[in-house]
Design an enzyme around this catalytic site. Structure first.
Site, PDB file in Angstrom:
ATOM      1  N   GLY A   1       0.816  -1.288  -0.104  1.00 39.43           N
ATOM      2  CA  GLY A   1       0.396   0.206   0.171  1.00 39.43           C
ATOM      3  C   GLY A   1       1.039   1.196  -0.022  1.00 39.43           C
TER       4      GLY A   1
ATOM      5  N   HIS B   1       3.467   5.858  11.529  1.00 40.74           N
ATOM      6  CA  HIS B   1       5.046   5.747  11.546  1.00 40.74           C
ATOM      7  C   HIS B   1       6.221   6.066  11.903  1.00 40.74           C
ATOM      8  CE1 HIS B   1       4.009   0.897  10.895  1.00 40.74           C
ATOM      9  NE2 HIS B   1       4.242   1.192   9.746  1.00 40.74           N
TER      10      HIS B   1
ATOM     11  N   MET C   1       5.029   3.268   2.105  1.00 39.54           N
ATOM     12  CA  MET C   1       5.910   2.840   3.241  1.00 39.54           C
ATOM     13  C   MET C   1       6.688   4.013   3.745  1.00 39.54           C
ATOM     14  SD  MET C   1       8.149   0.920   3.951  1.00 39.54           S
ATOM     15  CE  MET C   1       9.782   1.465   4.651  1.00 39.54           C
ATOM     16  N   GLU C   2       6.833   3.853   4.714  1.00 35.74           N
ATOM     17  CA  GLU C   2       6.976   4.793   5.586  1.00 35.74           C
ATOM     18  C   GLU C   2       8.222   5.862   5.875  1.00 35.74           C
ATOM     19  OE1 GLU C   2       5.997   1.979   7.072  1.00 35.74           O
ATOM     20  OE2 GLU C   2       7.159   1.267   8.768  1.00 35.74           O
TER      21      GLU C   2
ATOM     22  N   HIS D   1      -2.210   5.768   7.880  1.00 33.20           N
ATOM     23  CA  HIS D   1      -0.967   4.767   8.883  1.00 33.20           C
ATOM     24  C   HIS D   1       0.486   5.191   8.700  1.00 33.20           C
ATOM     25  CE1 HIS D   1      -0.216   0.571   9.336  1.00 33.20           C
ATOM     26  NE2 HIS D   1       1.111   0.990   8.466  1.00 33.20           N
ATOM     27  N   GLU D   2       0.916   5.802   7.050  1.00 32.86           N
ATOM     28  CA  GLU D   2       2.071   5.902   7.330  1.00 32.86           C
ATOM     29  C   GLU D   2       2.321   7.004   7.633  1.00 32.86           C
ATOM     30  OE1 GLU D   2       3.331   3.656   5.797  1.00 32.86           O
ATOM     31  OE2 GLU D   2       1.313   2.590   5.067  1.00 32.86           O
TER      32      GLU D   2
HETATM   33  N1  TRP Z   1       5.860  -0.700   6.189  1.00 31.64           N
HETATM   34  C1  TRP Z   1       4.615  -0.998   5.007  1.00 31.64           C
HETATM   35  C2  TRP Z   1       3.395  -0.833   5.523  1.00 31.64           C
HETATM   36  O1  TRP Z   1       3.276  -1.257   6.165  1.00 31.64           O
HETATM   37  C3  TRP Z   1       4.804  -2.071   4.149  1.00 31.64           C
HETATM   38  C4  TRP Z   1       5.370  -2.038   2.983  1.00 31.64           C
HETATM   39  C5  TRP Z   1       5.736  -1.002   2.426  1.00 31.64           C
HETATM   40  C6  TRP Z   1       5.540  -3.865   2.999  1.00 31.64           C
HETATM   41  N2  TRP Z   1       5.960  -1.810   1.198  1.00 31.64           N
HETATM   42  C7  TRP Z   1       6.428  -3.452   1.352  1.00 31.64           C
HETATM   43  C8  TRP Z   1       6.457  -4.733   3.407  1.00 31.64           C
HETATM   44  C9  TRP Z   1       7.554  -3.897   0.770  1.00 31.64           C
HETATM   45  C10 TRP Z   1       7.299  -5.543   2.235  1.00 31.64           C
HETATM   46  C11 TRP Z   1       7.258  -5.286   1.586  1.00 31.64           C
HETATM   47  O2  TRP Z   1       2.901   0.864   5.877  1.00 31.64           O
HETATM   48 ZN    ZN Z   2       2.295  -0.252   8.713  1.00 31.22          ZN
END
Ligand code: TRP
Ligand code: ZN
Length: 867
Positions: free
Chosen positions: A268, A308, A270-271, A304-305
Site C-alpha cells: 500500500g 509510523h 511505505m513510511e 497509517h504511514e
Molecule cells: N511498512 C509498510 C506499511 O505497512 C509495508 C510495506 C511497504 C512493505 N512496502 C513493502 C512490506 C514491501 C513488504 C514489502 O506501511
Molecule cells: Zn505499516
C-alpha cells in the site's frame, strides 16, 4: 530472474530465538548516487564500529549488484573480501573503520520492485524489509541505526526533482545537463527506512503548524496531470498530524514531510522517514475516479504511514520477528483515527469484516503463525493479516483492559523509554504494564500462540431465583507446530437486555476470561434477559452460541451496541445459510423480518443499515462448514438474496429512491446514502425484477461519481442483460487512460458471479492492457479471481490451473506479489476430495517449477503440509 532469488536445495530458516546483537554498528553512512535508469552507480562510505568484544568479521549483505571497488580506510581491499551467500565478509583489525564500496545496479531491469527501481519514468526505492541490500552492500538489519547523508545526481530534464530523507542541504547544476541534491537526515534510522525518488514530479504544497509552533512544509508529489487528485490525501495528512498530537501527544519532528505516489508498488505505502512513498491508488482521488471506499482507504493509509513516524521510525523494530510492534500498533492507530473521523460503529464493522475475511482463514490454515512469528524463510511473507490486523486487535484489547488513560500513560512511557531505539514487542507490553500497574503476564500469550480462539457461550435464566448464569469456555485450536495451547486472556464485553422490553437490565461490563472456562452470575433481575455478548467485538474470537433465531432477531433490532446488533443479524443469516447449504428444513421468514425491521428503523443511519443487511460472504459461510461446497454455498446465498429481494421489494425501491437525492458530496451522510443505494440496487437485481438492469444502466449513465458508477457496473456485470456489455464498453472507453480505474474494470469482471467468469478472465489475461509487471493490475485480475469462491473453485479445475500458471509466470517477475496469491490453495484440506486433489496438485506444480523464488517456495511448501 536474479541469482539471489533462486532457492538452493535447503533455504535457510531464520529463528526468533537465534537473535544476536550486531557485531558491528554503522553510526553513519554517506551515499552518492549517479542515477540512470539503465546503470546507476552507488558509492557508499560506511563508518563501522565494533560492537562489544569479539573477533568476528564484518558481514555486508548485497543482492543483484556488481561490485566495482572496495576499500578499507582508503586502501583498496577488493582482494581481501570473501563473496558468499549474497554478501561480503570482511575481516577487520581495529575497532573503527571506514568502508567504501562502489556498485552498479540497473533500476530499469528491477521488476521485483525492491531496492531502486523505475516506475513510469521515475526512479524510486523500496527498502523494507530487505531491499536496501539491492542498492548497496550493508549490514541490512533493523537494529543498526545510522545517520544518512545522501548525494544524488541525475539528468536535470528527465529527473528535475530529487528527494531523499531529512533536510535538503544543497543542490545545484553539474556538467552535461545534470544536477544534484544533497540530503541530510538528522535522525539515525535503520536502512529499511532509507528512500530516494528522482523524477518529473509536481507538488501539492501545504503546511502544518505543530502544537509547539513548528512550521512543517508538506508536499505530495505526483505527475503534473494528477495534481488535482491530491486534495483529499492532503486533508487527511493534516488531520492525521493533528490527531496524533491530540490523542498520543506525538508531534512531527522535521521541517518537511514529503509523500510521493508511484504506479508500481508491491504494497500500500511505505513510511520512509519524512519521505513516504505510496502506491498511487492510496493517494489519487476525485469523485469521478475514486469510490467512497477508495476515499476512506486513502485517509486510512495516509494516516497509517504518517503515524509510523513515531510507531516505527522514532521507535523501530529490533528484528523482523517484532514486525507487529510497529504494524499492529500502527493499524490500531489508523483504525482509531478513521473511527474518530467518521462513524465508529461502521468502521468497527468494516474492520471486523476484513479481519474475518483475511485473518481468520489464515489463522485456521497451514500458514497460521503468531503475531510474533517464531521462524521464517522469507520475511516478505510475514506482512500478513495476522501481523497487521490481528496485531491491531491485540493492541485494541490492551486499550480496553487498561482503559484509554492508562493506555496513554503506557504509550507515553514506551515512546519515552525507547525513542531512538530498536525495540521488541516485549518492550511495548512491559511499558504498558509498568505504566498501568496491570499484570499482563497471561496476556502475553497473544504474542506466542496462533489460531483464533473459540468462545463457547452458555447463557441460562432461572425463573425461580430470577438469576442469569453465564458459562464461558474457550478453546484455542492447534496450529502448525503448536498442537497444545494455553488459555488466552479474553476481554468479553457483555450487557443484559430485557427479552420482552428490550430494556438495558445490566449495562456493559467487561468480563476478563483467563481460564479455560469461567462462570458468572447476574441478578436478581425483574425480567428474563438476553445476552449481548462480545460487544464491539472486544475479543477477536469465534463465538459459538446456541442463541435461538427469535432471540437473535430481537437483538438485531434492540441491542444498544451497534456492533452487537450487526453481529446478531449476521449470526441469524449465517445460521440460516448453513442450514440451507445442508439442505436442512429451514424458514427464511425470521431473516426476512429482521431485515425488514432494520430497513424501516427510523433511528438507524443509512451506512449502518447497508452494512447490516448484507449477507455474510461465501468464504465466511465456507468457514462454518466441515467440508466446503462452493457451489452449494453460492446457491444458498443467491437464493436467500433473491428471497430478500422479492419479499422486501417495496422497501428496496424505497431505500433506493430515498438515498438517491442530492448532488455528490463526500460527507458521512452522503457516503452512507450511496452505500445503501447500491446495496438496494443489488437486492433489486437479486430479486430479478425486469427493470433492474434498466435502473442500473440509468444509474451508471447518470452517475456523477465513481461509487455509483462502479456500483451499477458491479450489478450489471453479474447478469446477461445487454446493458452489461454496454456498461463495460462505456466504462473502458471513458477511463482507458486511467490505470487505477482500469484496475476496477478488470476486478469487476474477475469478481462476477456469472458461470462463465473463468473464460472471461482468461481472455482478460491476454487483453492488451493486462500486465503482470504492475502489481495493482495483477492483483485486480488474478487476486480478485482467486477470491471469487464460486469461479475459482469451479469443479473443472480450470480456475485452479489458471491461477497456478499465473503465479508461476509472476514469480519470475515479482516473487513477493506472486507469493501473496498462494493462500487460497492452502485451504485444500477443507474441500471435497476432487477439489482438494486438484488444489494439492496445483501446489505441487508450483513447487516443481525450476528456479522458484524463496517467497513462493515458502508459501507453497508450507501450504502443502498435512497436520
Ligand atoms: N511498512 C509498510 C506499511 O505497512 C509495508 C510495506 C511497504 C512493505 N512496502 C513493502 C512490506 C514491501 C513488504 C514489502 O506501511
Ligand atoms: Zn505499516
Amino acid at each position: 530472474m536474479s541469482e539471489s532469488r533462486v532457492v538452493s536445495d535447503k533455504p535457510t530458516v531464520i529463528h526468533r530465538h537465534d537473535y544476536q546483537p550486531p557485531d558491528w554498528l554503522v553510526p553513519s553512512i554517506a551515499l552518492n548516487f549517479l542515477l540512470d535508469p539503465q546503470k546507476t552507480r552507488v558509492k557508499a562510505r560506511l563508518h563501522v564500529k565494533r560492537n562489544g568484544e569479539h573477533t568476528h568479521p564484518l558481514r555486508l549483505e548485497g543482492n543483484d549488484q556488481s561490485l566495482i571497488s572496495f576499500s578499507i580506510d582508503g586502501v583498496d581491499a577488493l582482494s581481501q573480501v570473501e563473496k558468499a551467500d549474497h554478501g561480503l565478509t570482511v575481516p577487520l583489525s581495529g575497532d573503527s573503520h571506514f568502508i567504501e564500496t562502489e556498485v552498479e545496479i540497473s533500476p530499469e531491469s528491477n521488476s521485483q520492485l525492491m531496492g531502486l527501481y523505475a516506475s513510469s519514468g521515475l526512479l524510486c526505492t523500496q527498502c523494507e524489509a530487505e531491499g536496501f541490500r539491492r542498492i548497496t552492500y550493508f549490514p541490512d538489519r533493523p537494529d543498526i541505526l545510522s545517520r544518512y547523508t545522501v548525494r544524488m545526481e541525475a539528468d536535470a530534464s528527465a529527473f528535475p526533482v530529487l528527494l531523499s530523507n531529512g533536510n535538503l542541504a544543497l543542490s545545484g547544476k553539474t556538467e552535461n545537463g545534470r544536477h544534484f541534491a544533497l540530503w541530510n537526515d538528522p535522525f539515525p534510522k535503520p536502512c529499511y527506512l532509507f528512500a530516494l525518488v528522482a523524477g518529473n514530479l509536481a507538488a501539492r504544497r501545504d503546511e502544518f503548524i505543530t502544537a509547539s509552533g513548528r512550521k512543517v512544509a508538506l508536499a505530495i508529489w505526483v505527475r503534473e496531470a494528477d495534481l488535482d487528485k491530491t486534495a483529499h490525501a492532503m486533508e487527511a495528512l493534516k488531520k492525521a498530524m493533528a490527531w496524533d498530537e491530540k490523542v498520543y501527544g506525538r508531534e512531527y519532528d522535521l521541517d518537511q514531510f514529503n509523500i510521493v505516489a508511484v504506479d508500481d508498488f508491491n504494497f500500500g505505502a511505505m513510511e520512509n522517514k519524512s519521505l513516504n512513498i505510496f502506491n498511487s491508488r492510496y493517494i489519487l482521488a476525485d469523485p469521478d475516479t475514486a469510490t467512497d471506499a477508495d476515499y476512506d482507504a486513502i485517509a486510512g493509509v495516509v494516516a497509517h504511514e504518517y503515524f509510523h513516524n513515531w510507531s516505527g521510525d522514532r521507535v523501530t523494530c529490533r528484528d523482523w520477528f517484532q514486525l507487529s510492534l510497529k504494524e499492529g500498533f500502527t493499524v490500531f492507530r489508523d483504525q482509531s483515527f478513521s473511527a474518530d473521523l467518521g462513524s465508529p460503529a461502521v468502521k468497527r464493522i468494516e474492520d471486523v469484516r476484513s479481519l474475518r475475511a483475511a485473518q481468520f482463514p489464515e489463522d485456521a490454515g497451514p500458514l497460521a503463525h503468531p503475531i510474533r512469528p517464531e521462524s521464517y524463510i522469507e520475511i516478505s511473507n510475514f506482512y500478513t493479516a495476522t501481523v497487521y490486523n490481528k496485531g491491531a486487535e491485540i493492541i485494541r484489547m490492551l486499550h480496553r483492559l487498561l482503559g484509554a488513560e492508562q493506555f496513554r500513560k503506557g504509550s507515553d512511557l514506551y515512546f519515552d523509554r525507547h525513542d531512538g531505539e530498536a525495540a521488541t514487542c516485549e518492550d511495548f507490553v512491559q511499558a504498558m504494564e509498568d505504566a498501568s500497574g496491570v499484570d499482563l503476564k497471561l496476556f502475553r500469550r497473544w504474542y506466542n500462540q496462533a489460531g483464533t480462539p473459540k468462545l463457547k457461550i452458555a447463557f441460562k435464566w432461572d425463573d425461580k431465583t430470577k438469576m442469569a448464569h453465564l458459562h464461558l469456555e474457550q478453546i484455542v485450536p492447534p496450529t502448525p507446530s503448536q498442537p497444545e495451547k494455553q488459555p488466552m486472556v479474553l476481554p468479553v464485553a457483555v450487557a443484559l437486555i430485557g427479552k420482552e422490553t428490550g430494556r438495558n437490565l445490566i449495562g456493559e461490563q467487561l468480563l476478563v476470561l483467563s481460564e479455560a472456562s469461567q462462570d458468572y452470575e447476574f441478578g436478581p433481575l425483574e425480567e428474563e434477559p438476553l445476552l449481548s455478548s462480545n460487544r464491539g467485538f472486544s475479543a477477536p474470537v469465534i463465538i459459538e452460541d446456541q442463541c435461538e433465531a427469535a432471540n437473535l432477531a430481537f437483538l438485531s433490532a434492540h441491542d444498544d451496541d451497534p456492533f452487537a446488533r450487526y453481529e446478531a443479524m449476521q449470526q441469524l443469516m449465517l445460521n440460516l445459510l448453513v442450514a440451507r447449504v445442508h439442505k436442512e428444513q429451514s424458514n427464511a421468514s425470521t431473516v426476512v423480518e429482521a431485515v425488514r425491521q432494520t430497513l424501516i428503523d427510523p433511528k438507524l443511519d443509512s451506512a449502518f443499515i447497508a452494512e447490516a443487511v448484507i449477507l455474510p460472504s461465501e468464504n465466511m459461510i465456507g468457514e462454518q462448514l466441515e467440508t466446503v461446497d462452493p457451489k452449494a454455498i453460492a446457491e444458498a446465498r443467491d437464493d436467500l438474496r433473491s428471497i430478500l429481494g422479492q419479499e422486501l421489494e417495496d422497501l428496496w425501491r424505497d431505500a433506493y429512491k430515498r438515498s438517491s437525492r442530492g448532488d455528490y458530496s463526500y460527507t458521512p451522510e452522503a457516503v452512507g446514502a450511496r452505500r445503501l443505494r447500491n446495496v438496494a440496487l443489488s437486492y433489486l437485481a437479486a430479486g430479478d425484477f425486469k427493470d433492474a438492469p434498466t435502473i442500473a444502466w440509468q444509474q451508471f449513465e447518470k452517475a456523477d461519481n465513481m461509487t455509483d458508477r462502479r456500483g451499477a457496473l458491479d450489478v450489471l456485470v453479474n447478469g446477461v442483460a445487454p446493458e452489461r456489455e454496454q456498461a463495460l464498453t462505456a466504462f473502458y472507453e471513458r477511463y482507458k487512460d486511467n490505470a487505477l480505474v482500469i484496475d476496477k474494470w478488470f476486478s469487476a469482471q474477475a469478481l462476477s458471479t456469472r458461470p462463465d467468469t473463468i473464460d472471461i478472465v482468461k481472455k482478460l489475461a491476454v487483453h492488451p492492457d493486462f500486465t503482470l509487471k504492475n502489481p495493482n493490475r495483477a492483483r485486480s485480475l488474478i487476486g480478485g479471481f482467486a477470491h471469487n469462491a464460486r469461479a475459482f473453485h469451479d469443479l473443472s479445475g480450470e480456475g485452479y490451473r489458471f491461477v497456478t500458471d499465473m503465479i508461476i509466470a509472476l514469480d519470475k517477475i515479482n516473487s513477493q506479489t506472486a507469493a501473496r496469491m498462494i493462500a487460497p490453495f492452502g485451504r485444500w484440506k477443507r474441500y471435497d476430495s476432487t477439489r482438494s486433489e486438484l488444489m494439492r496438485q496445483s501446489l505441487e506444480k508450483i513447487l516443481e517449477t525450476p528456479n522458484l523464488s524463496k517467497d513462493v517456495f515458502e508459501q507453497a511448501s508450507k501450504s502443502l503440509l498435512s497436520d
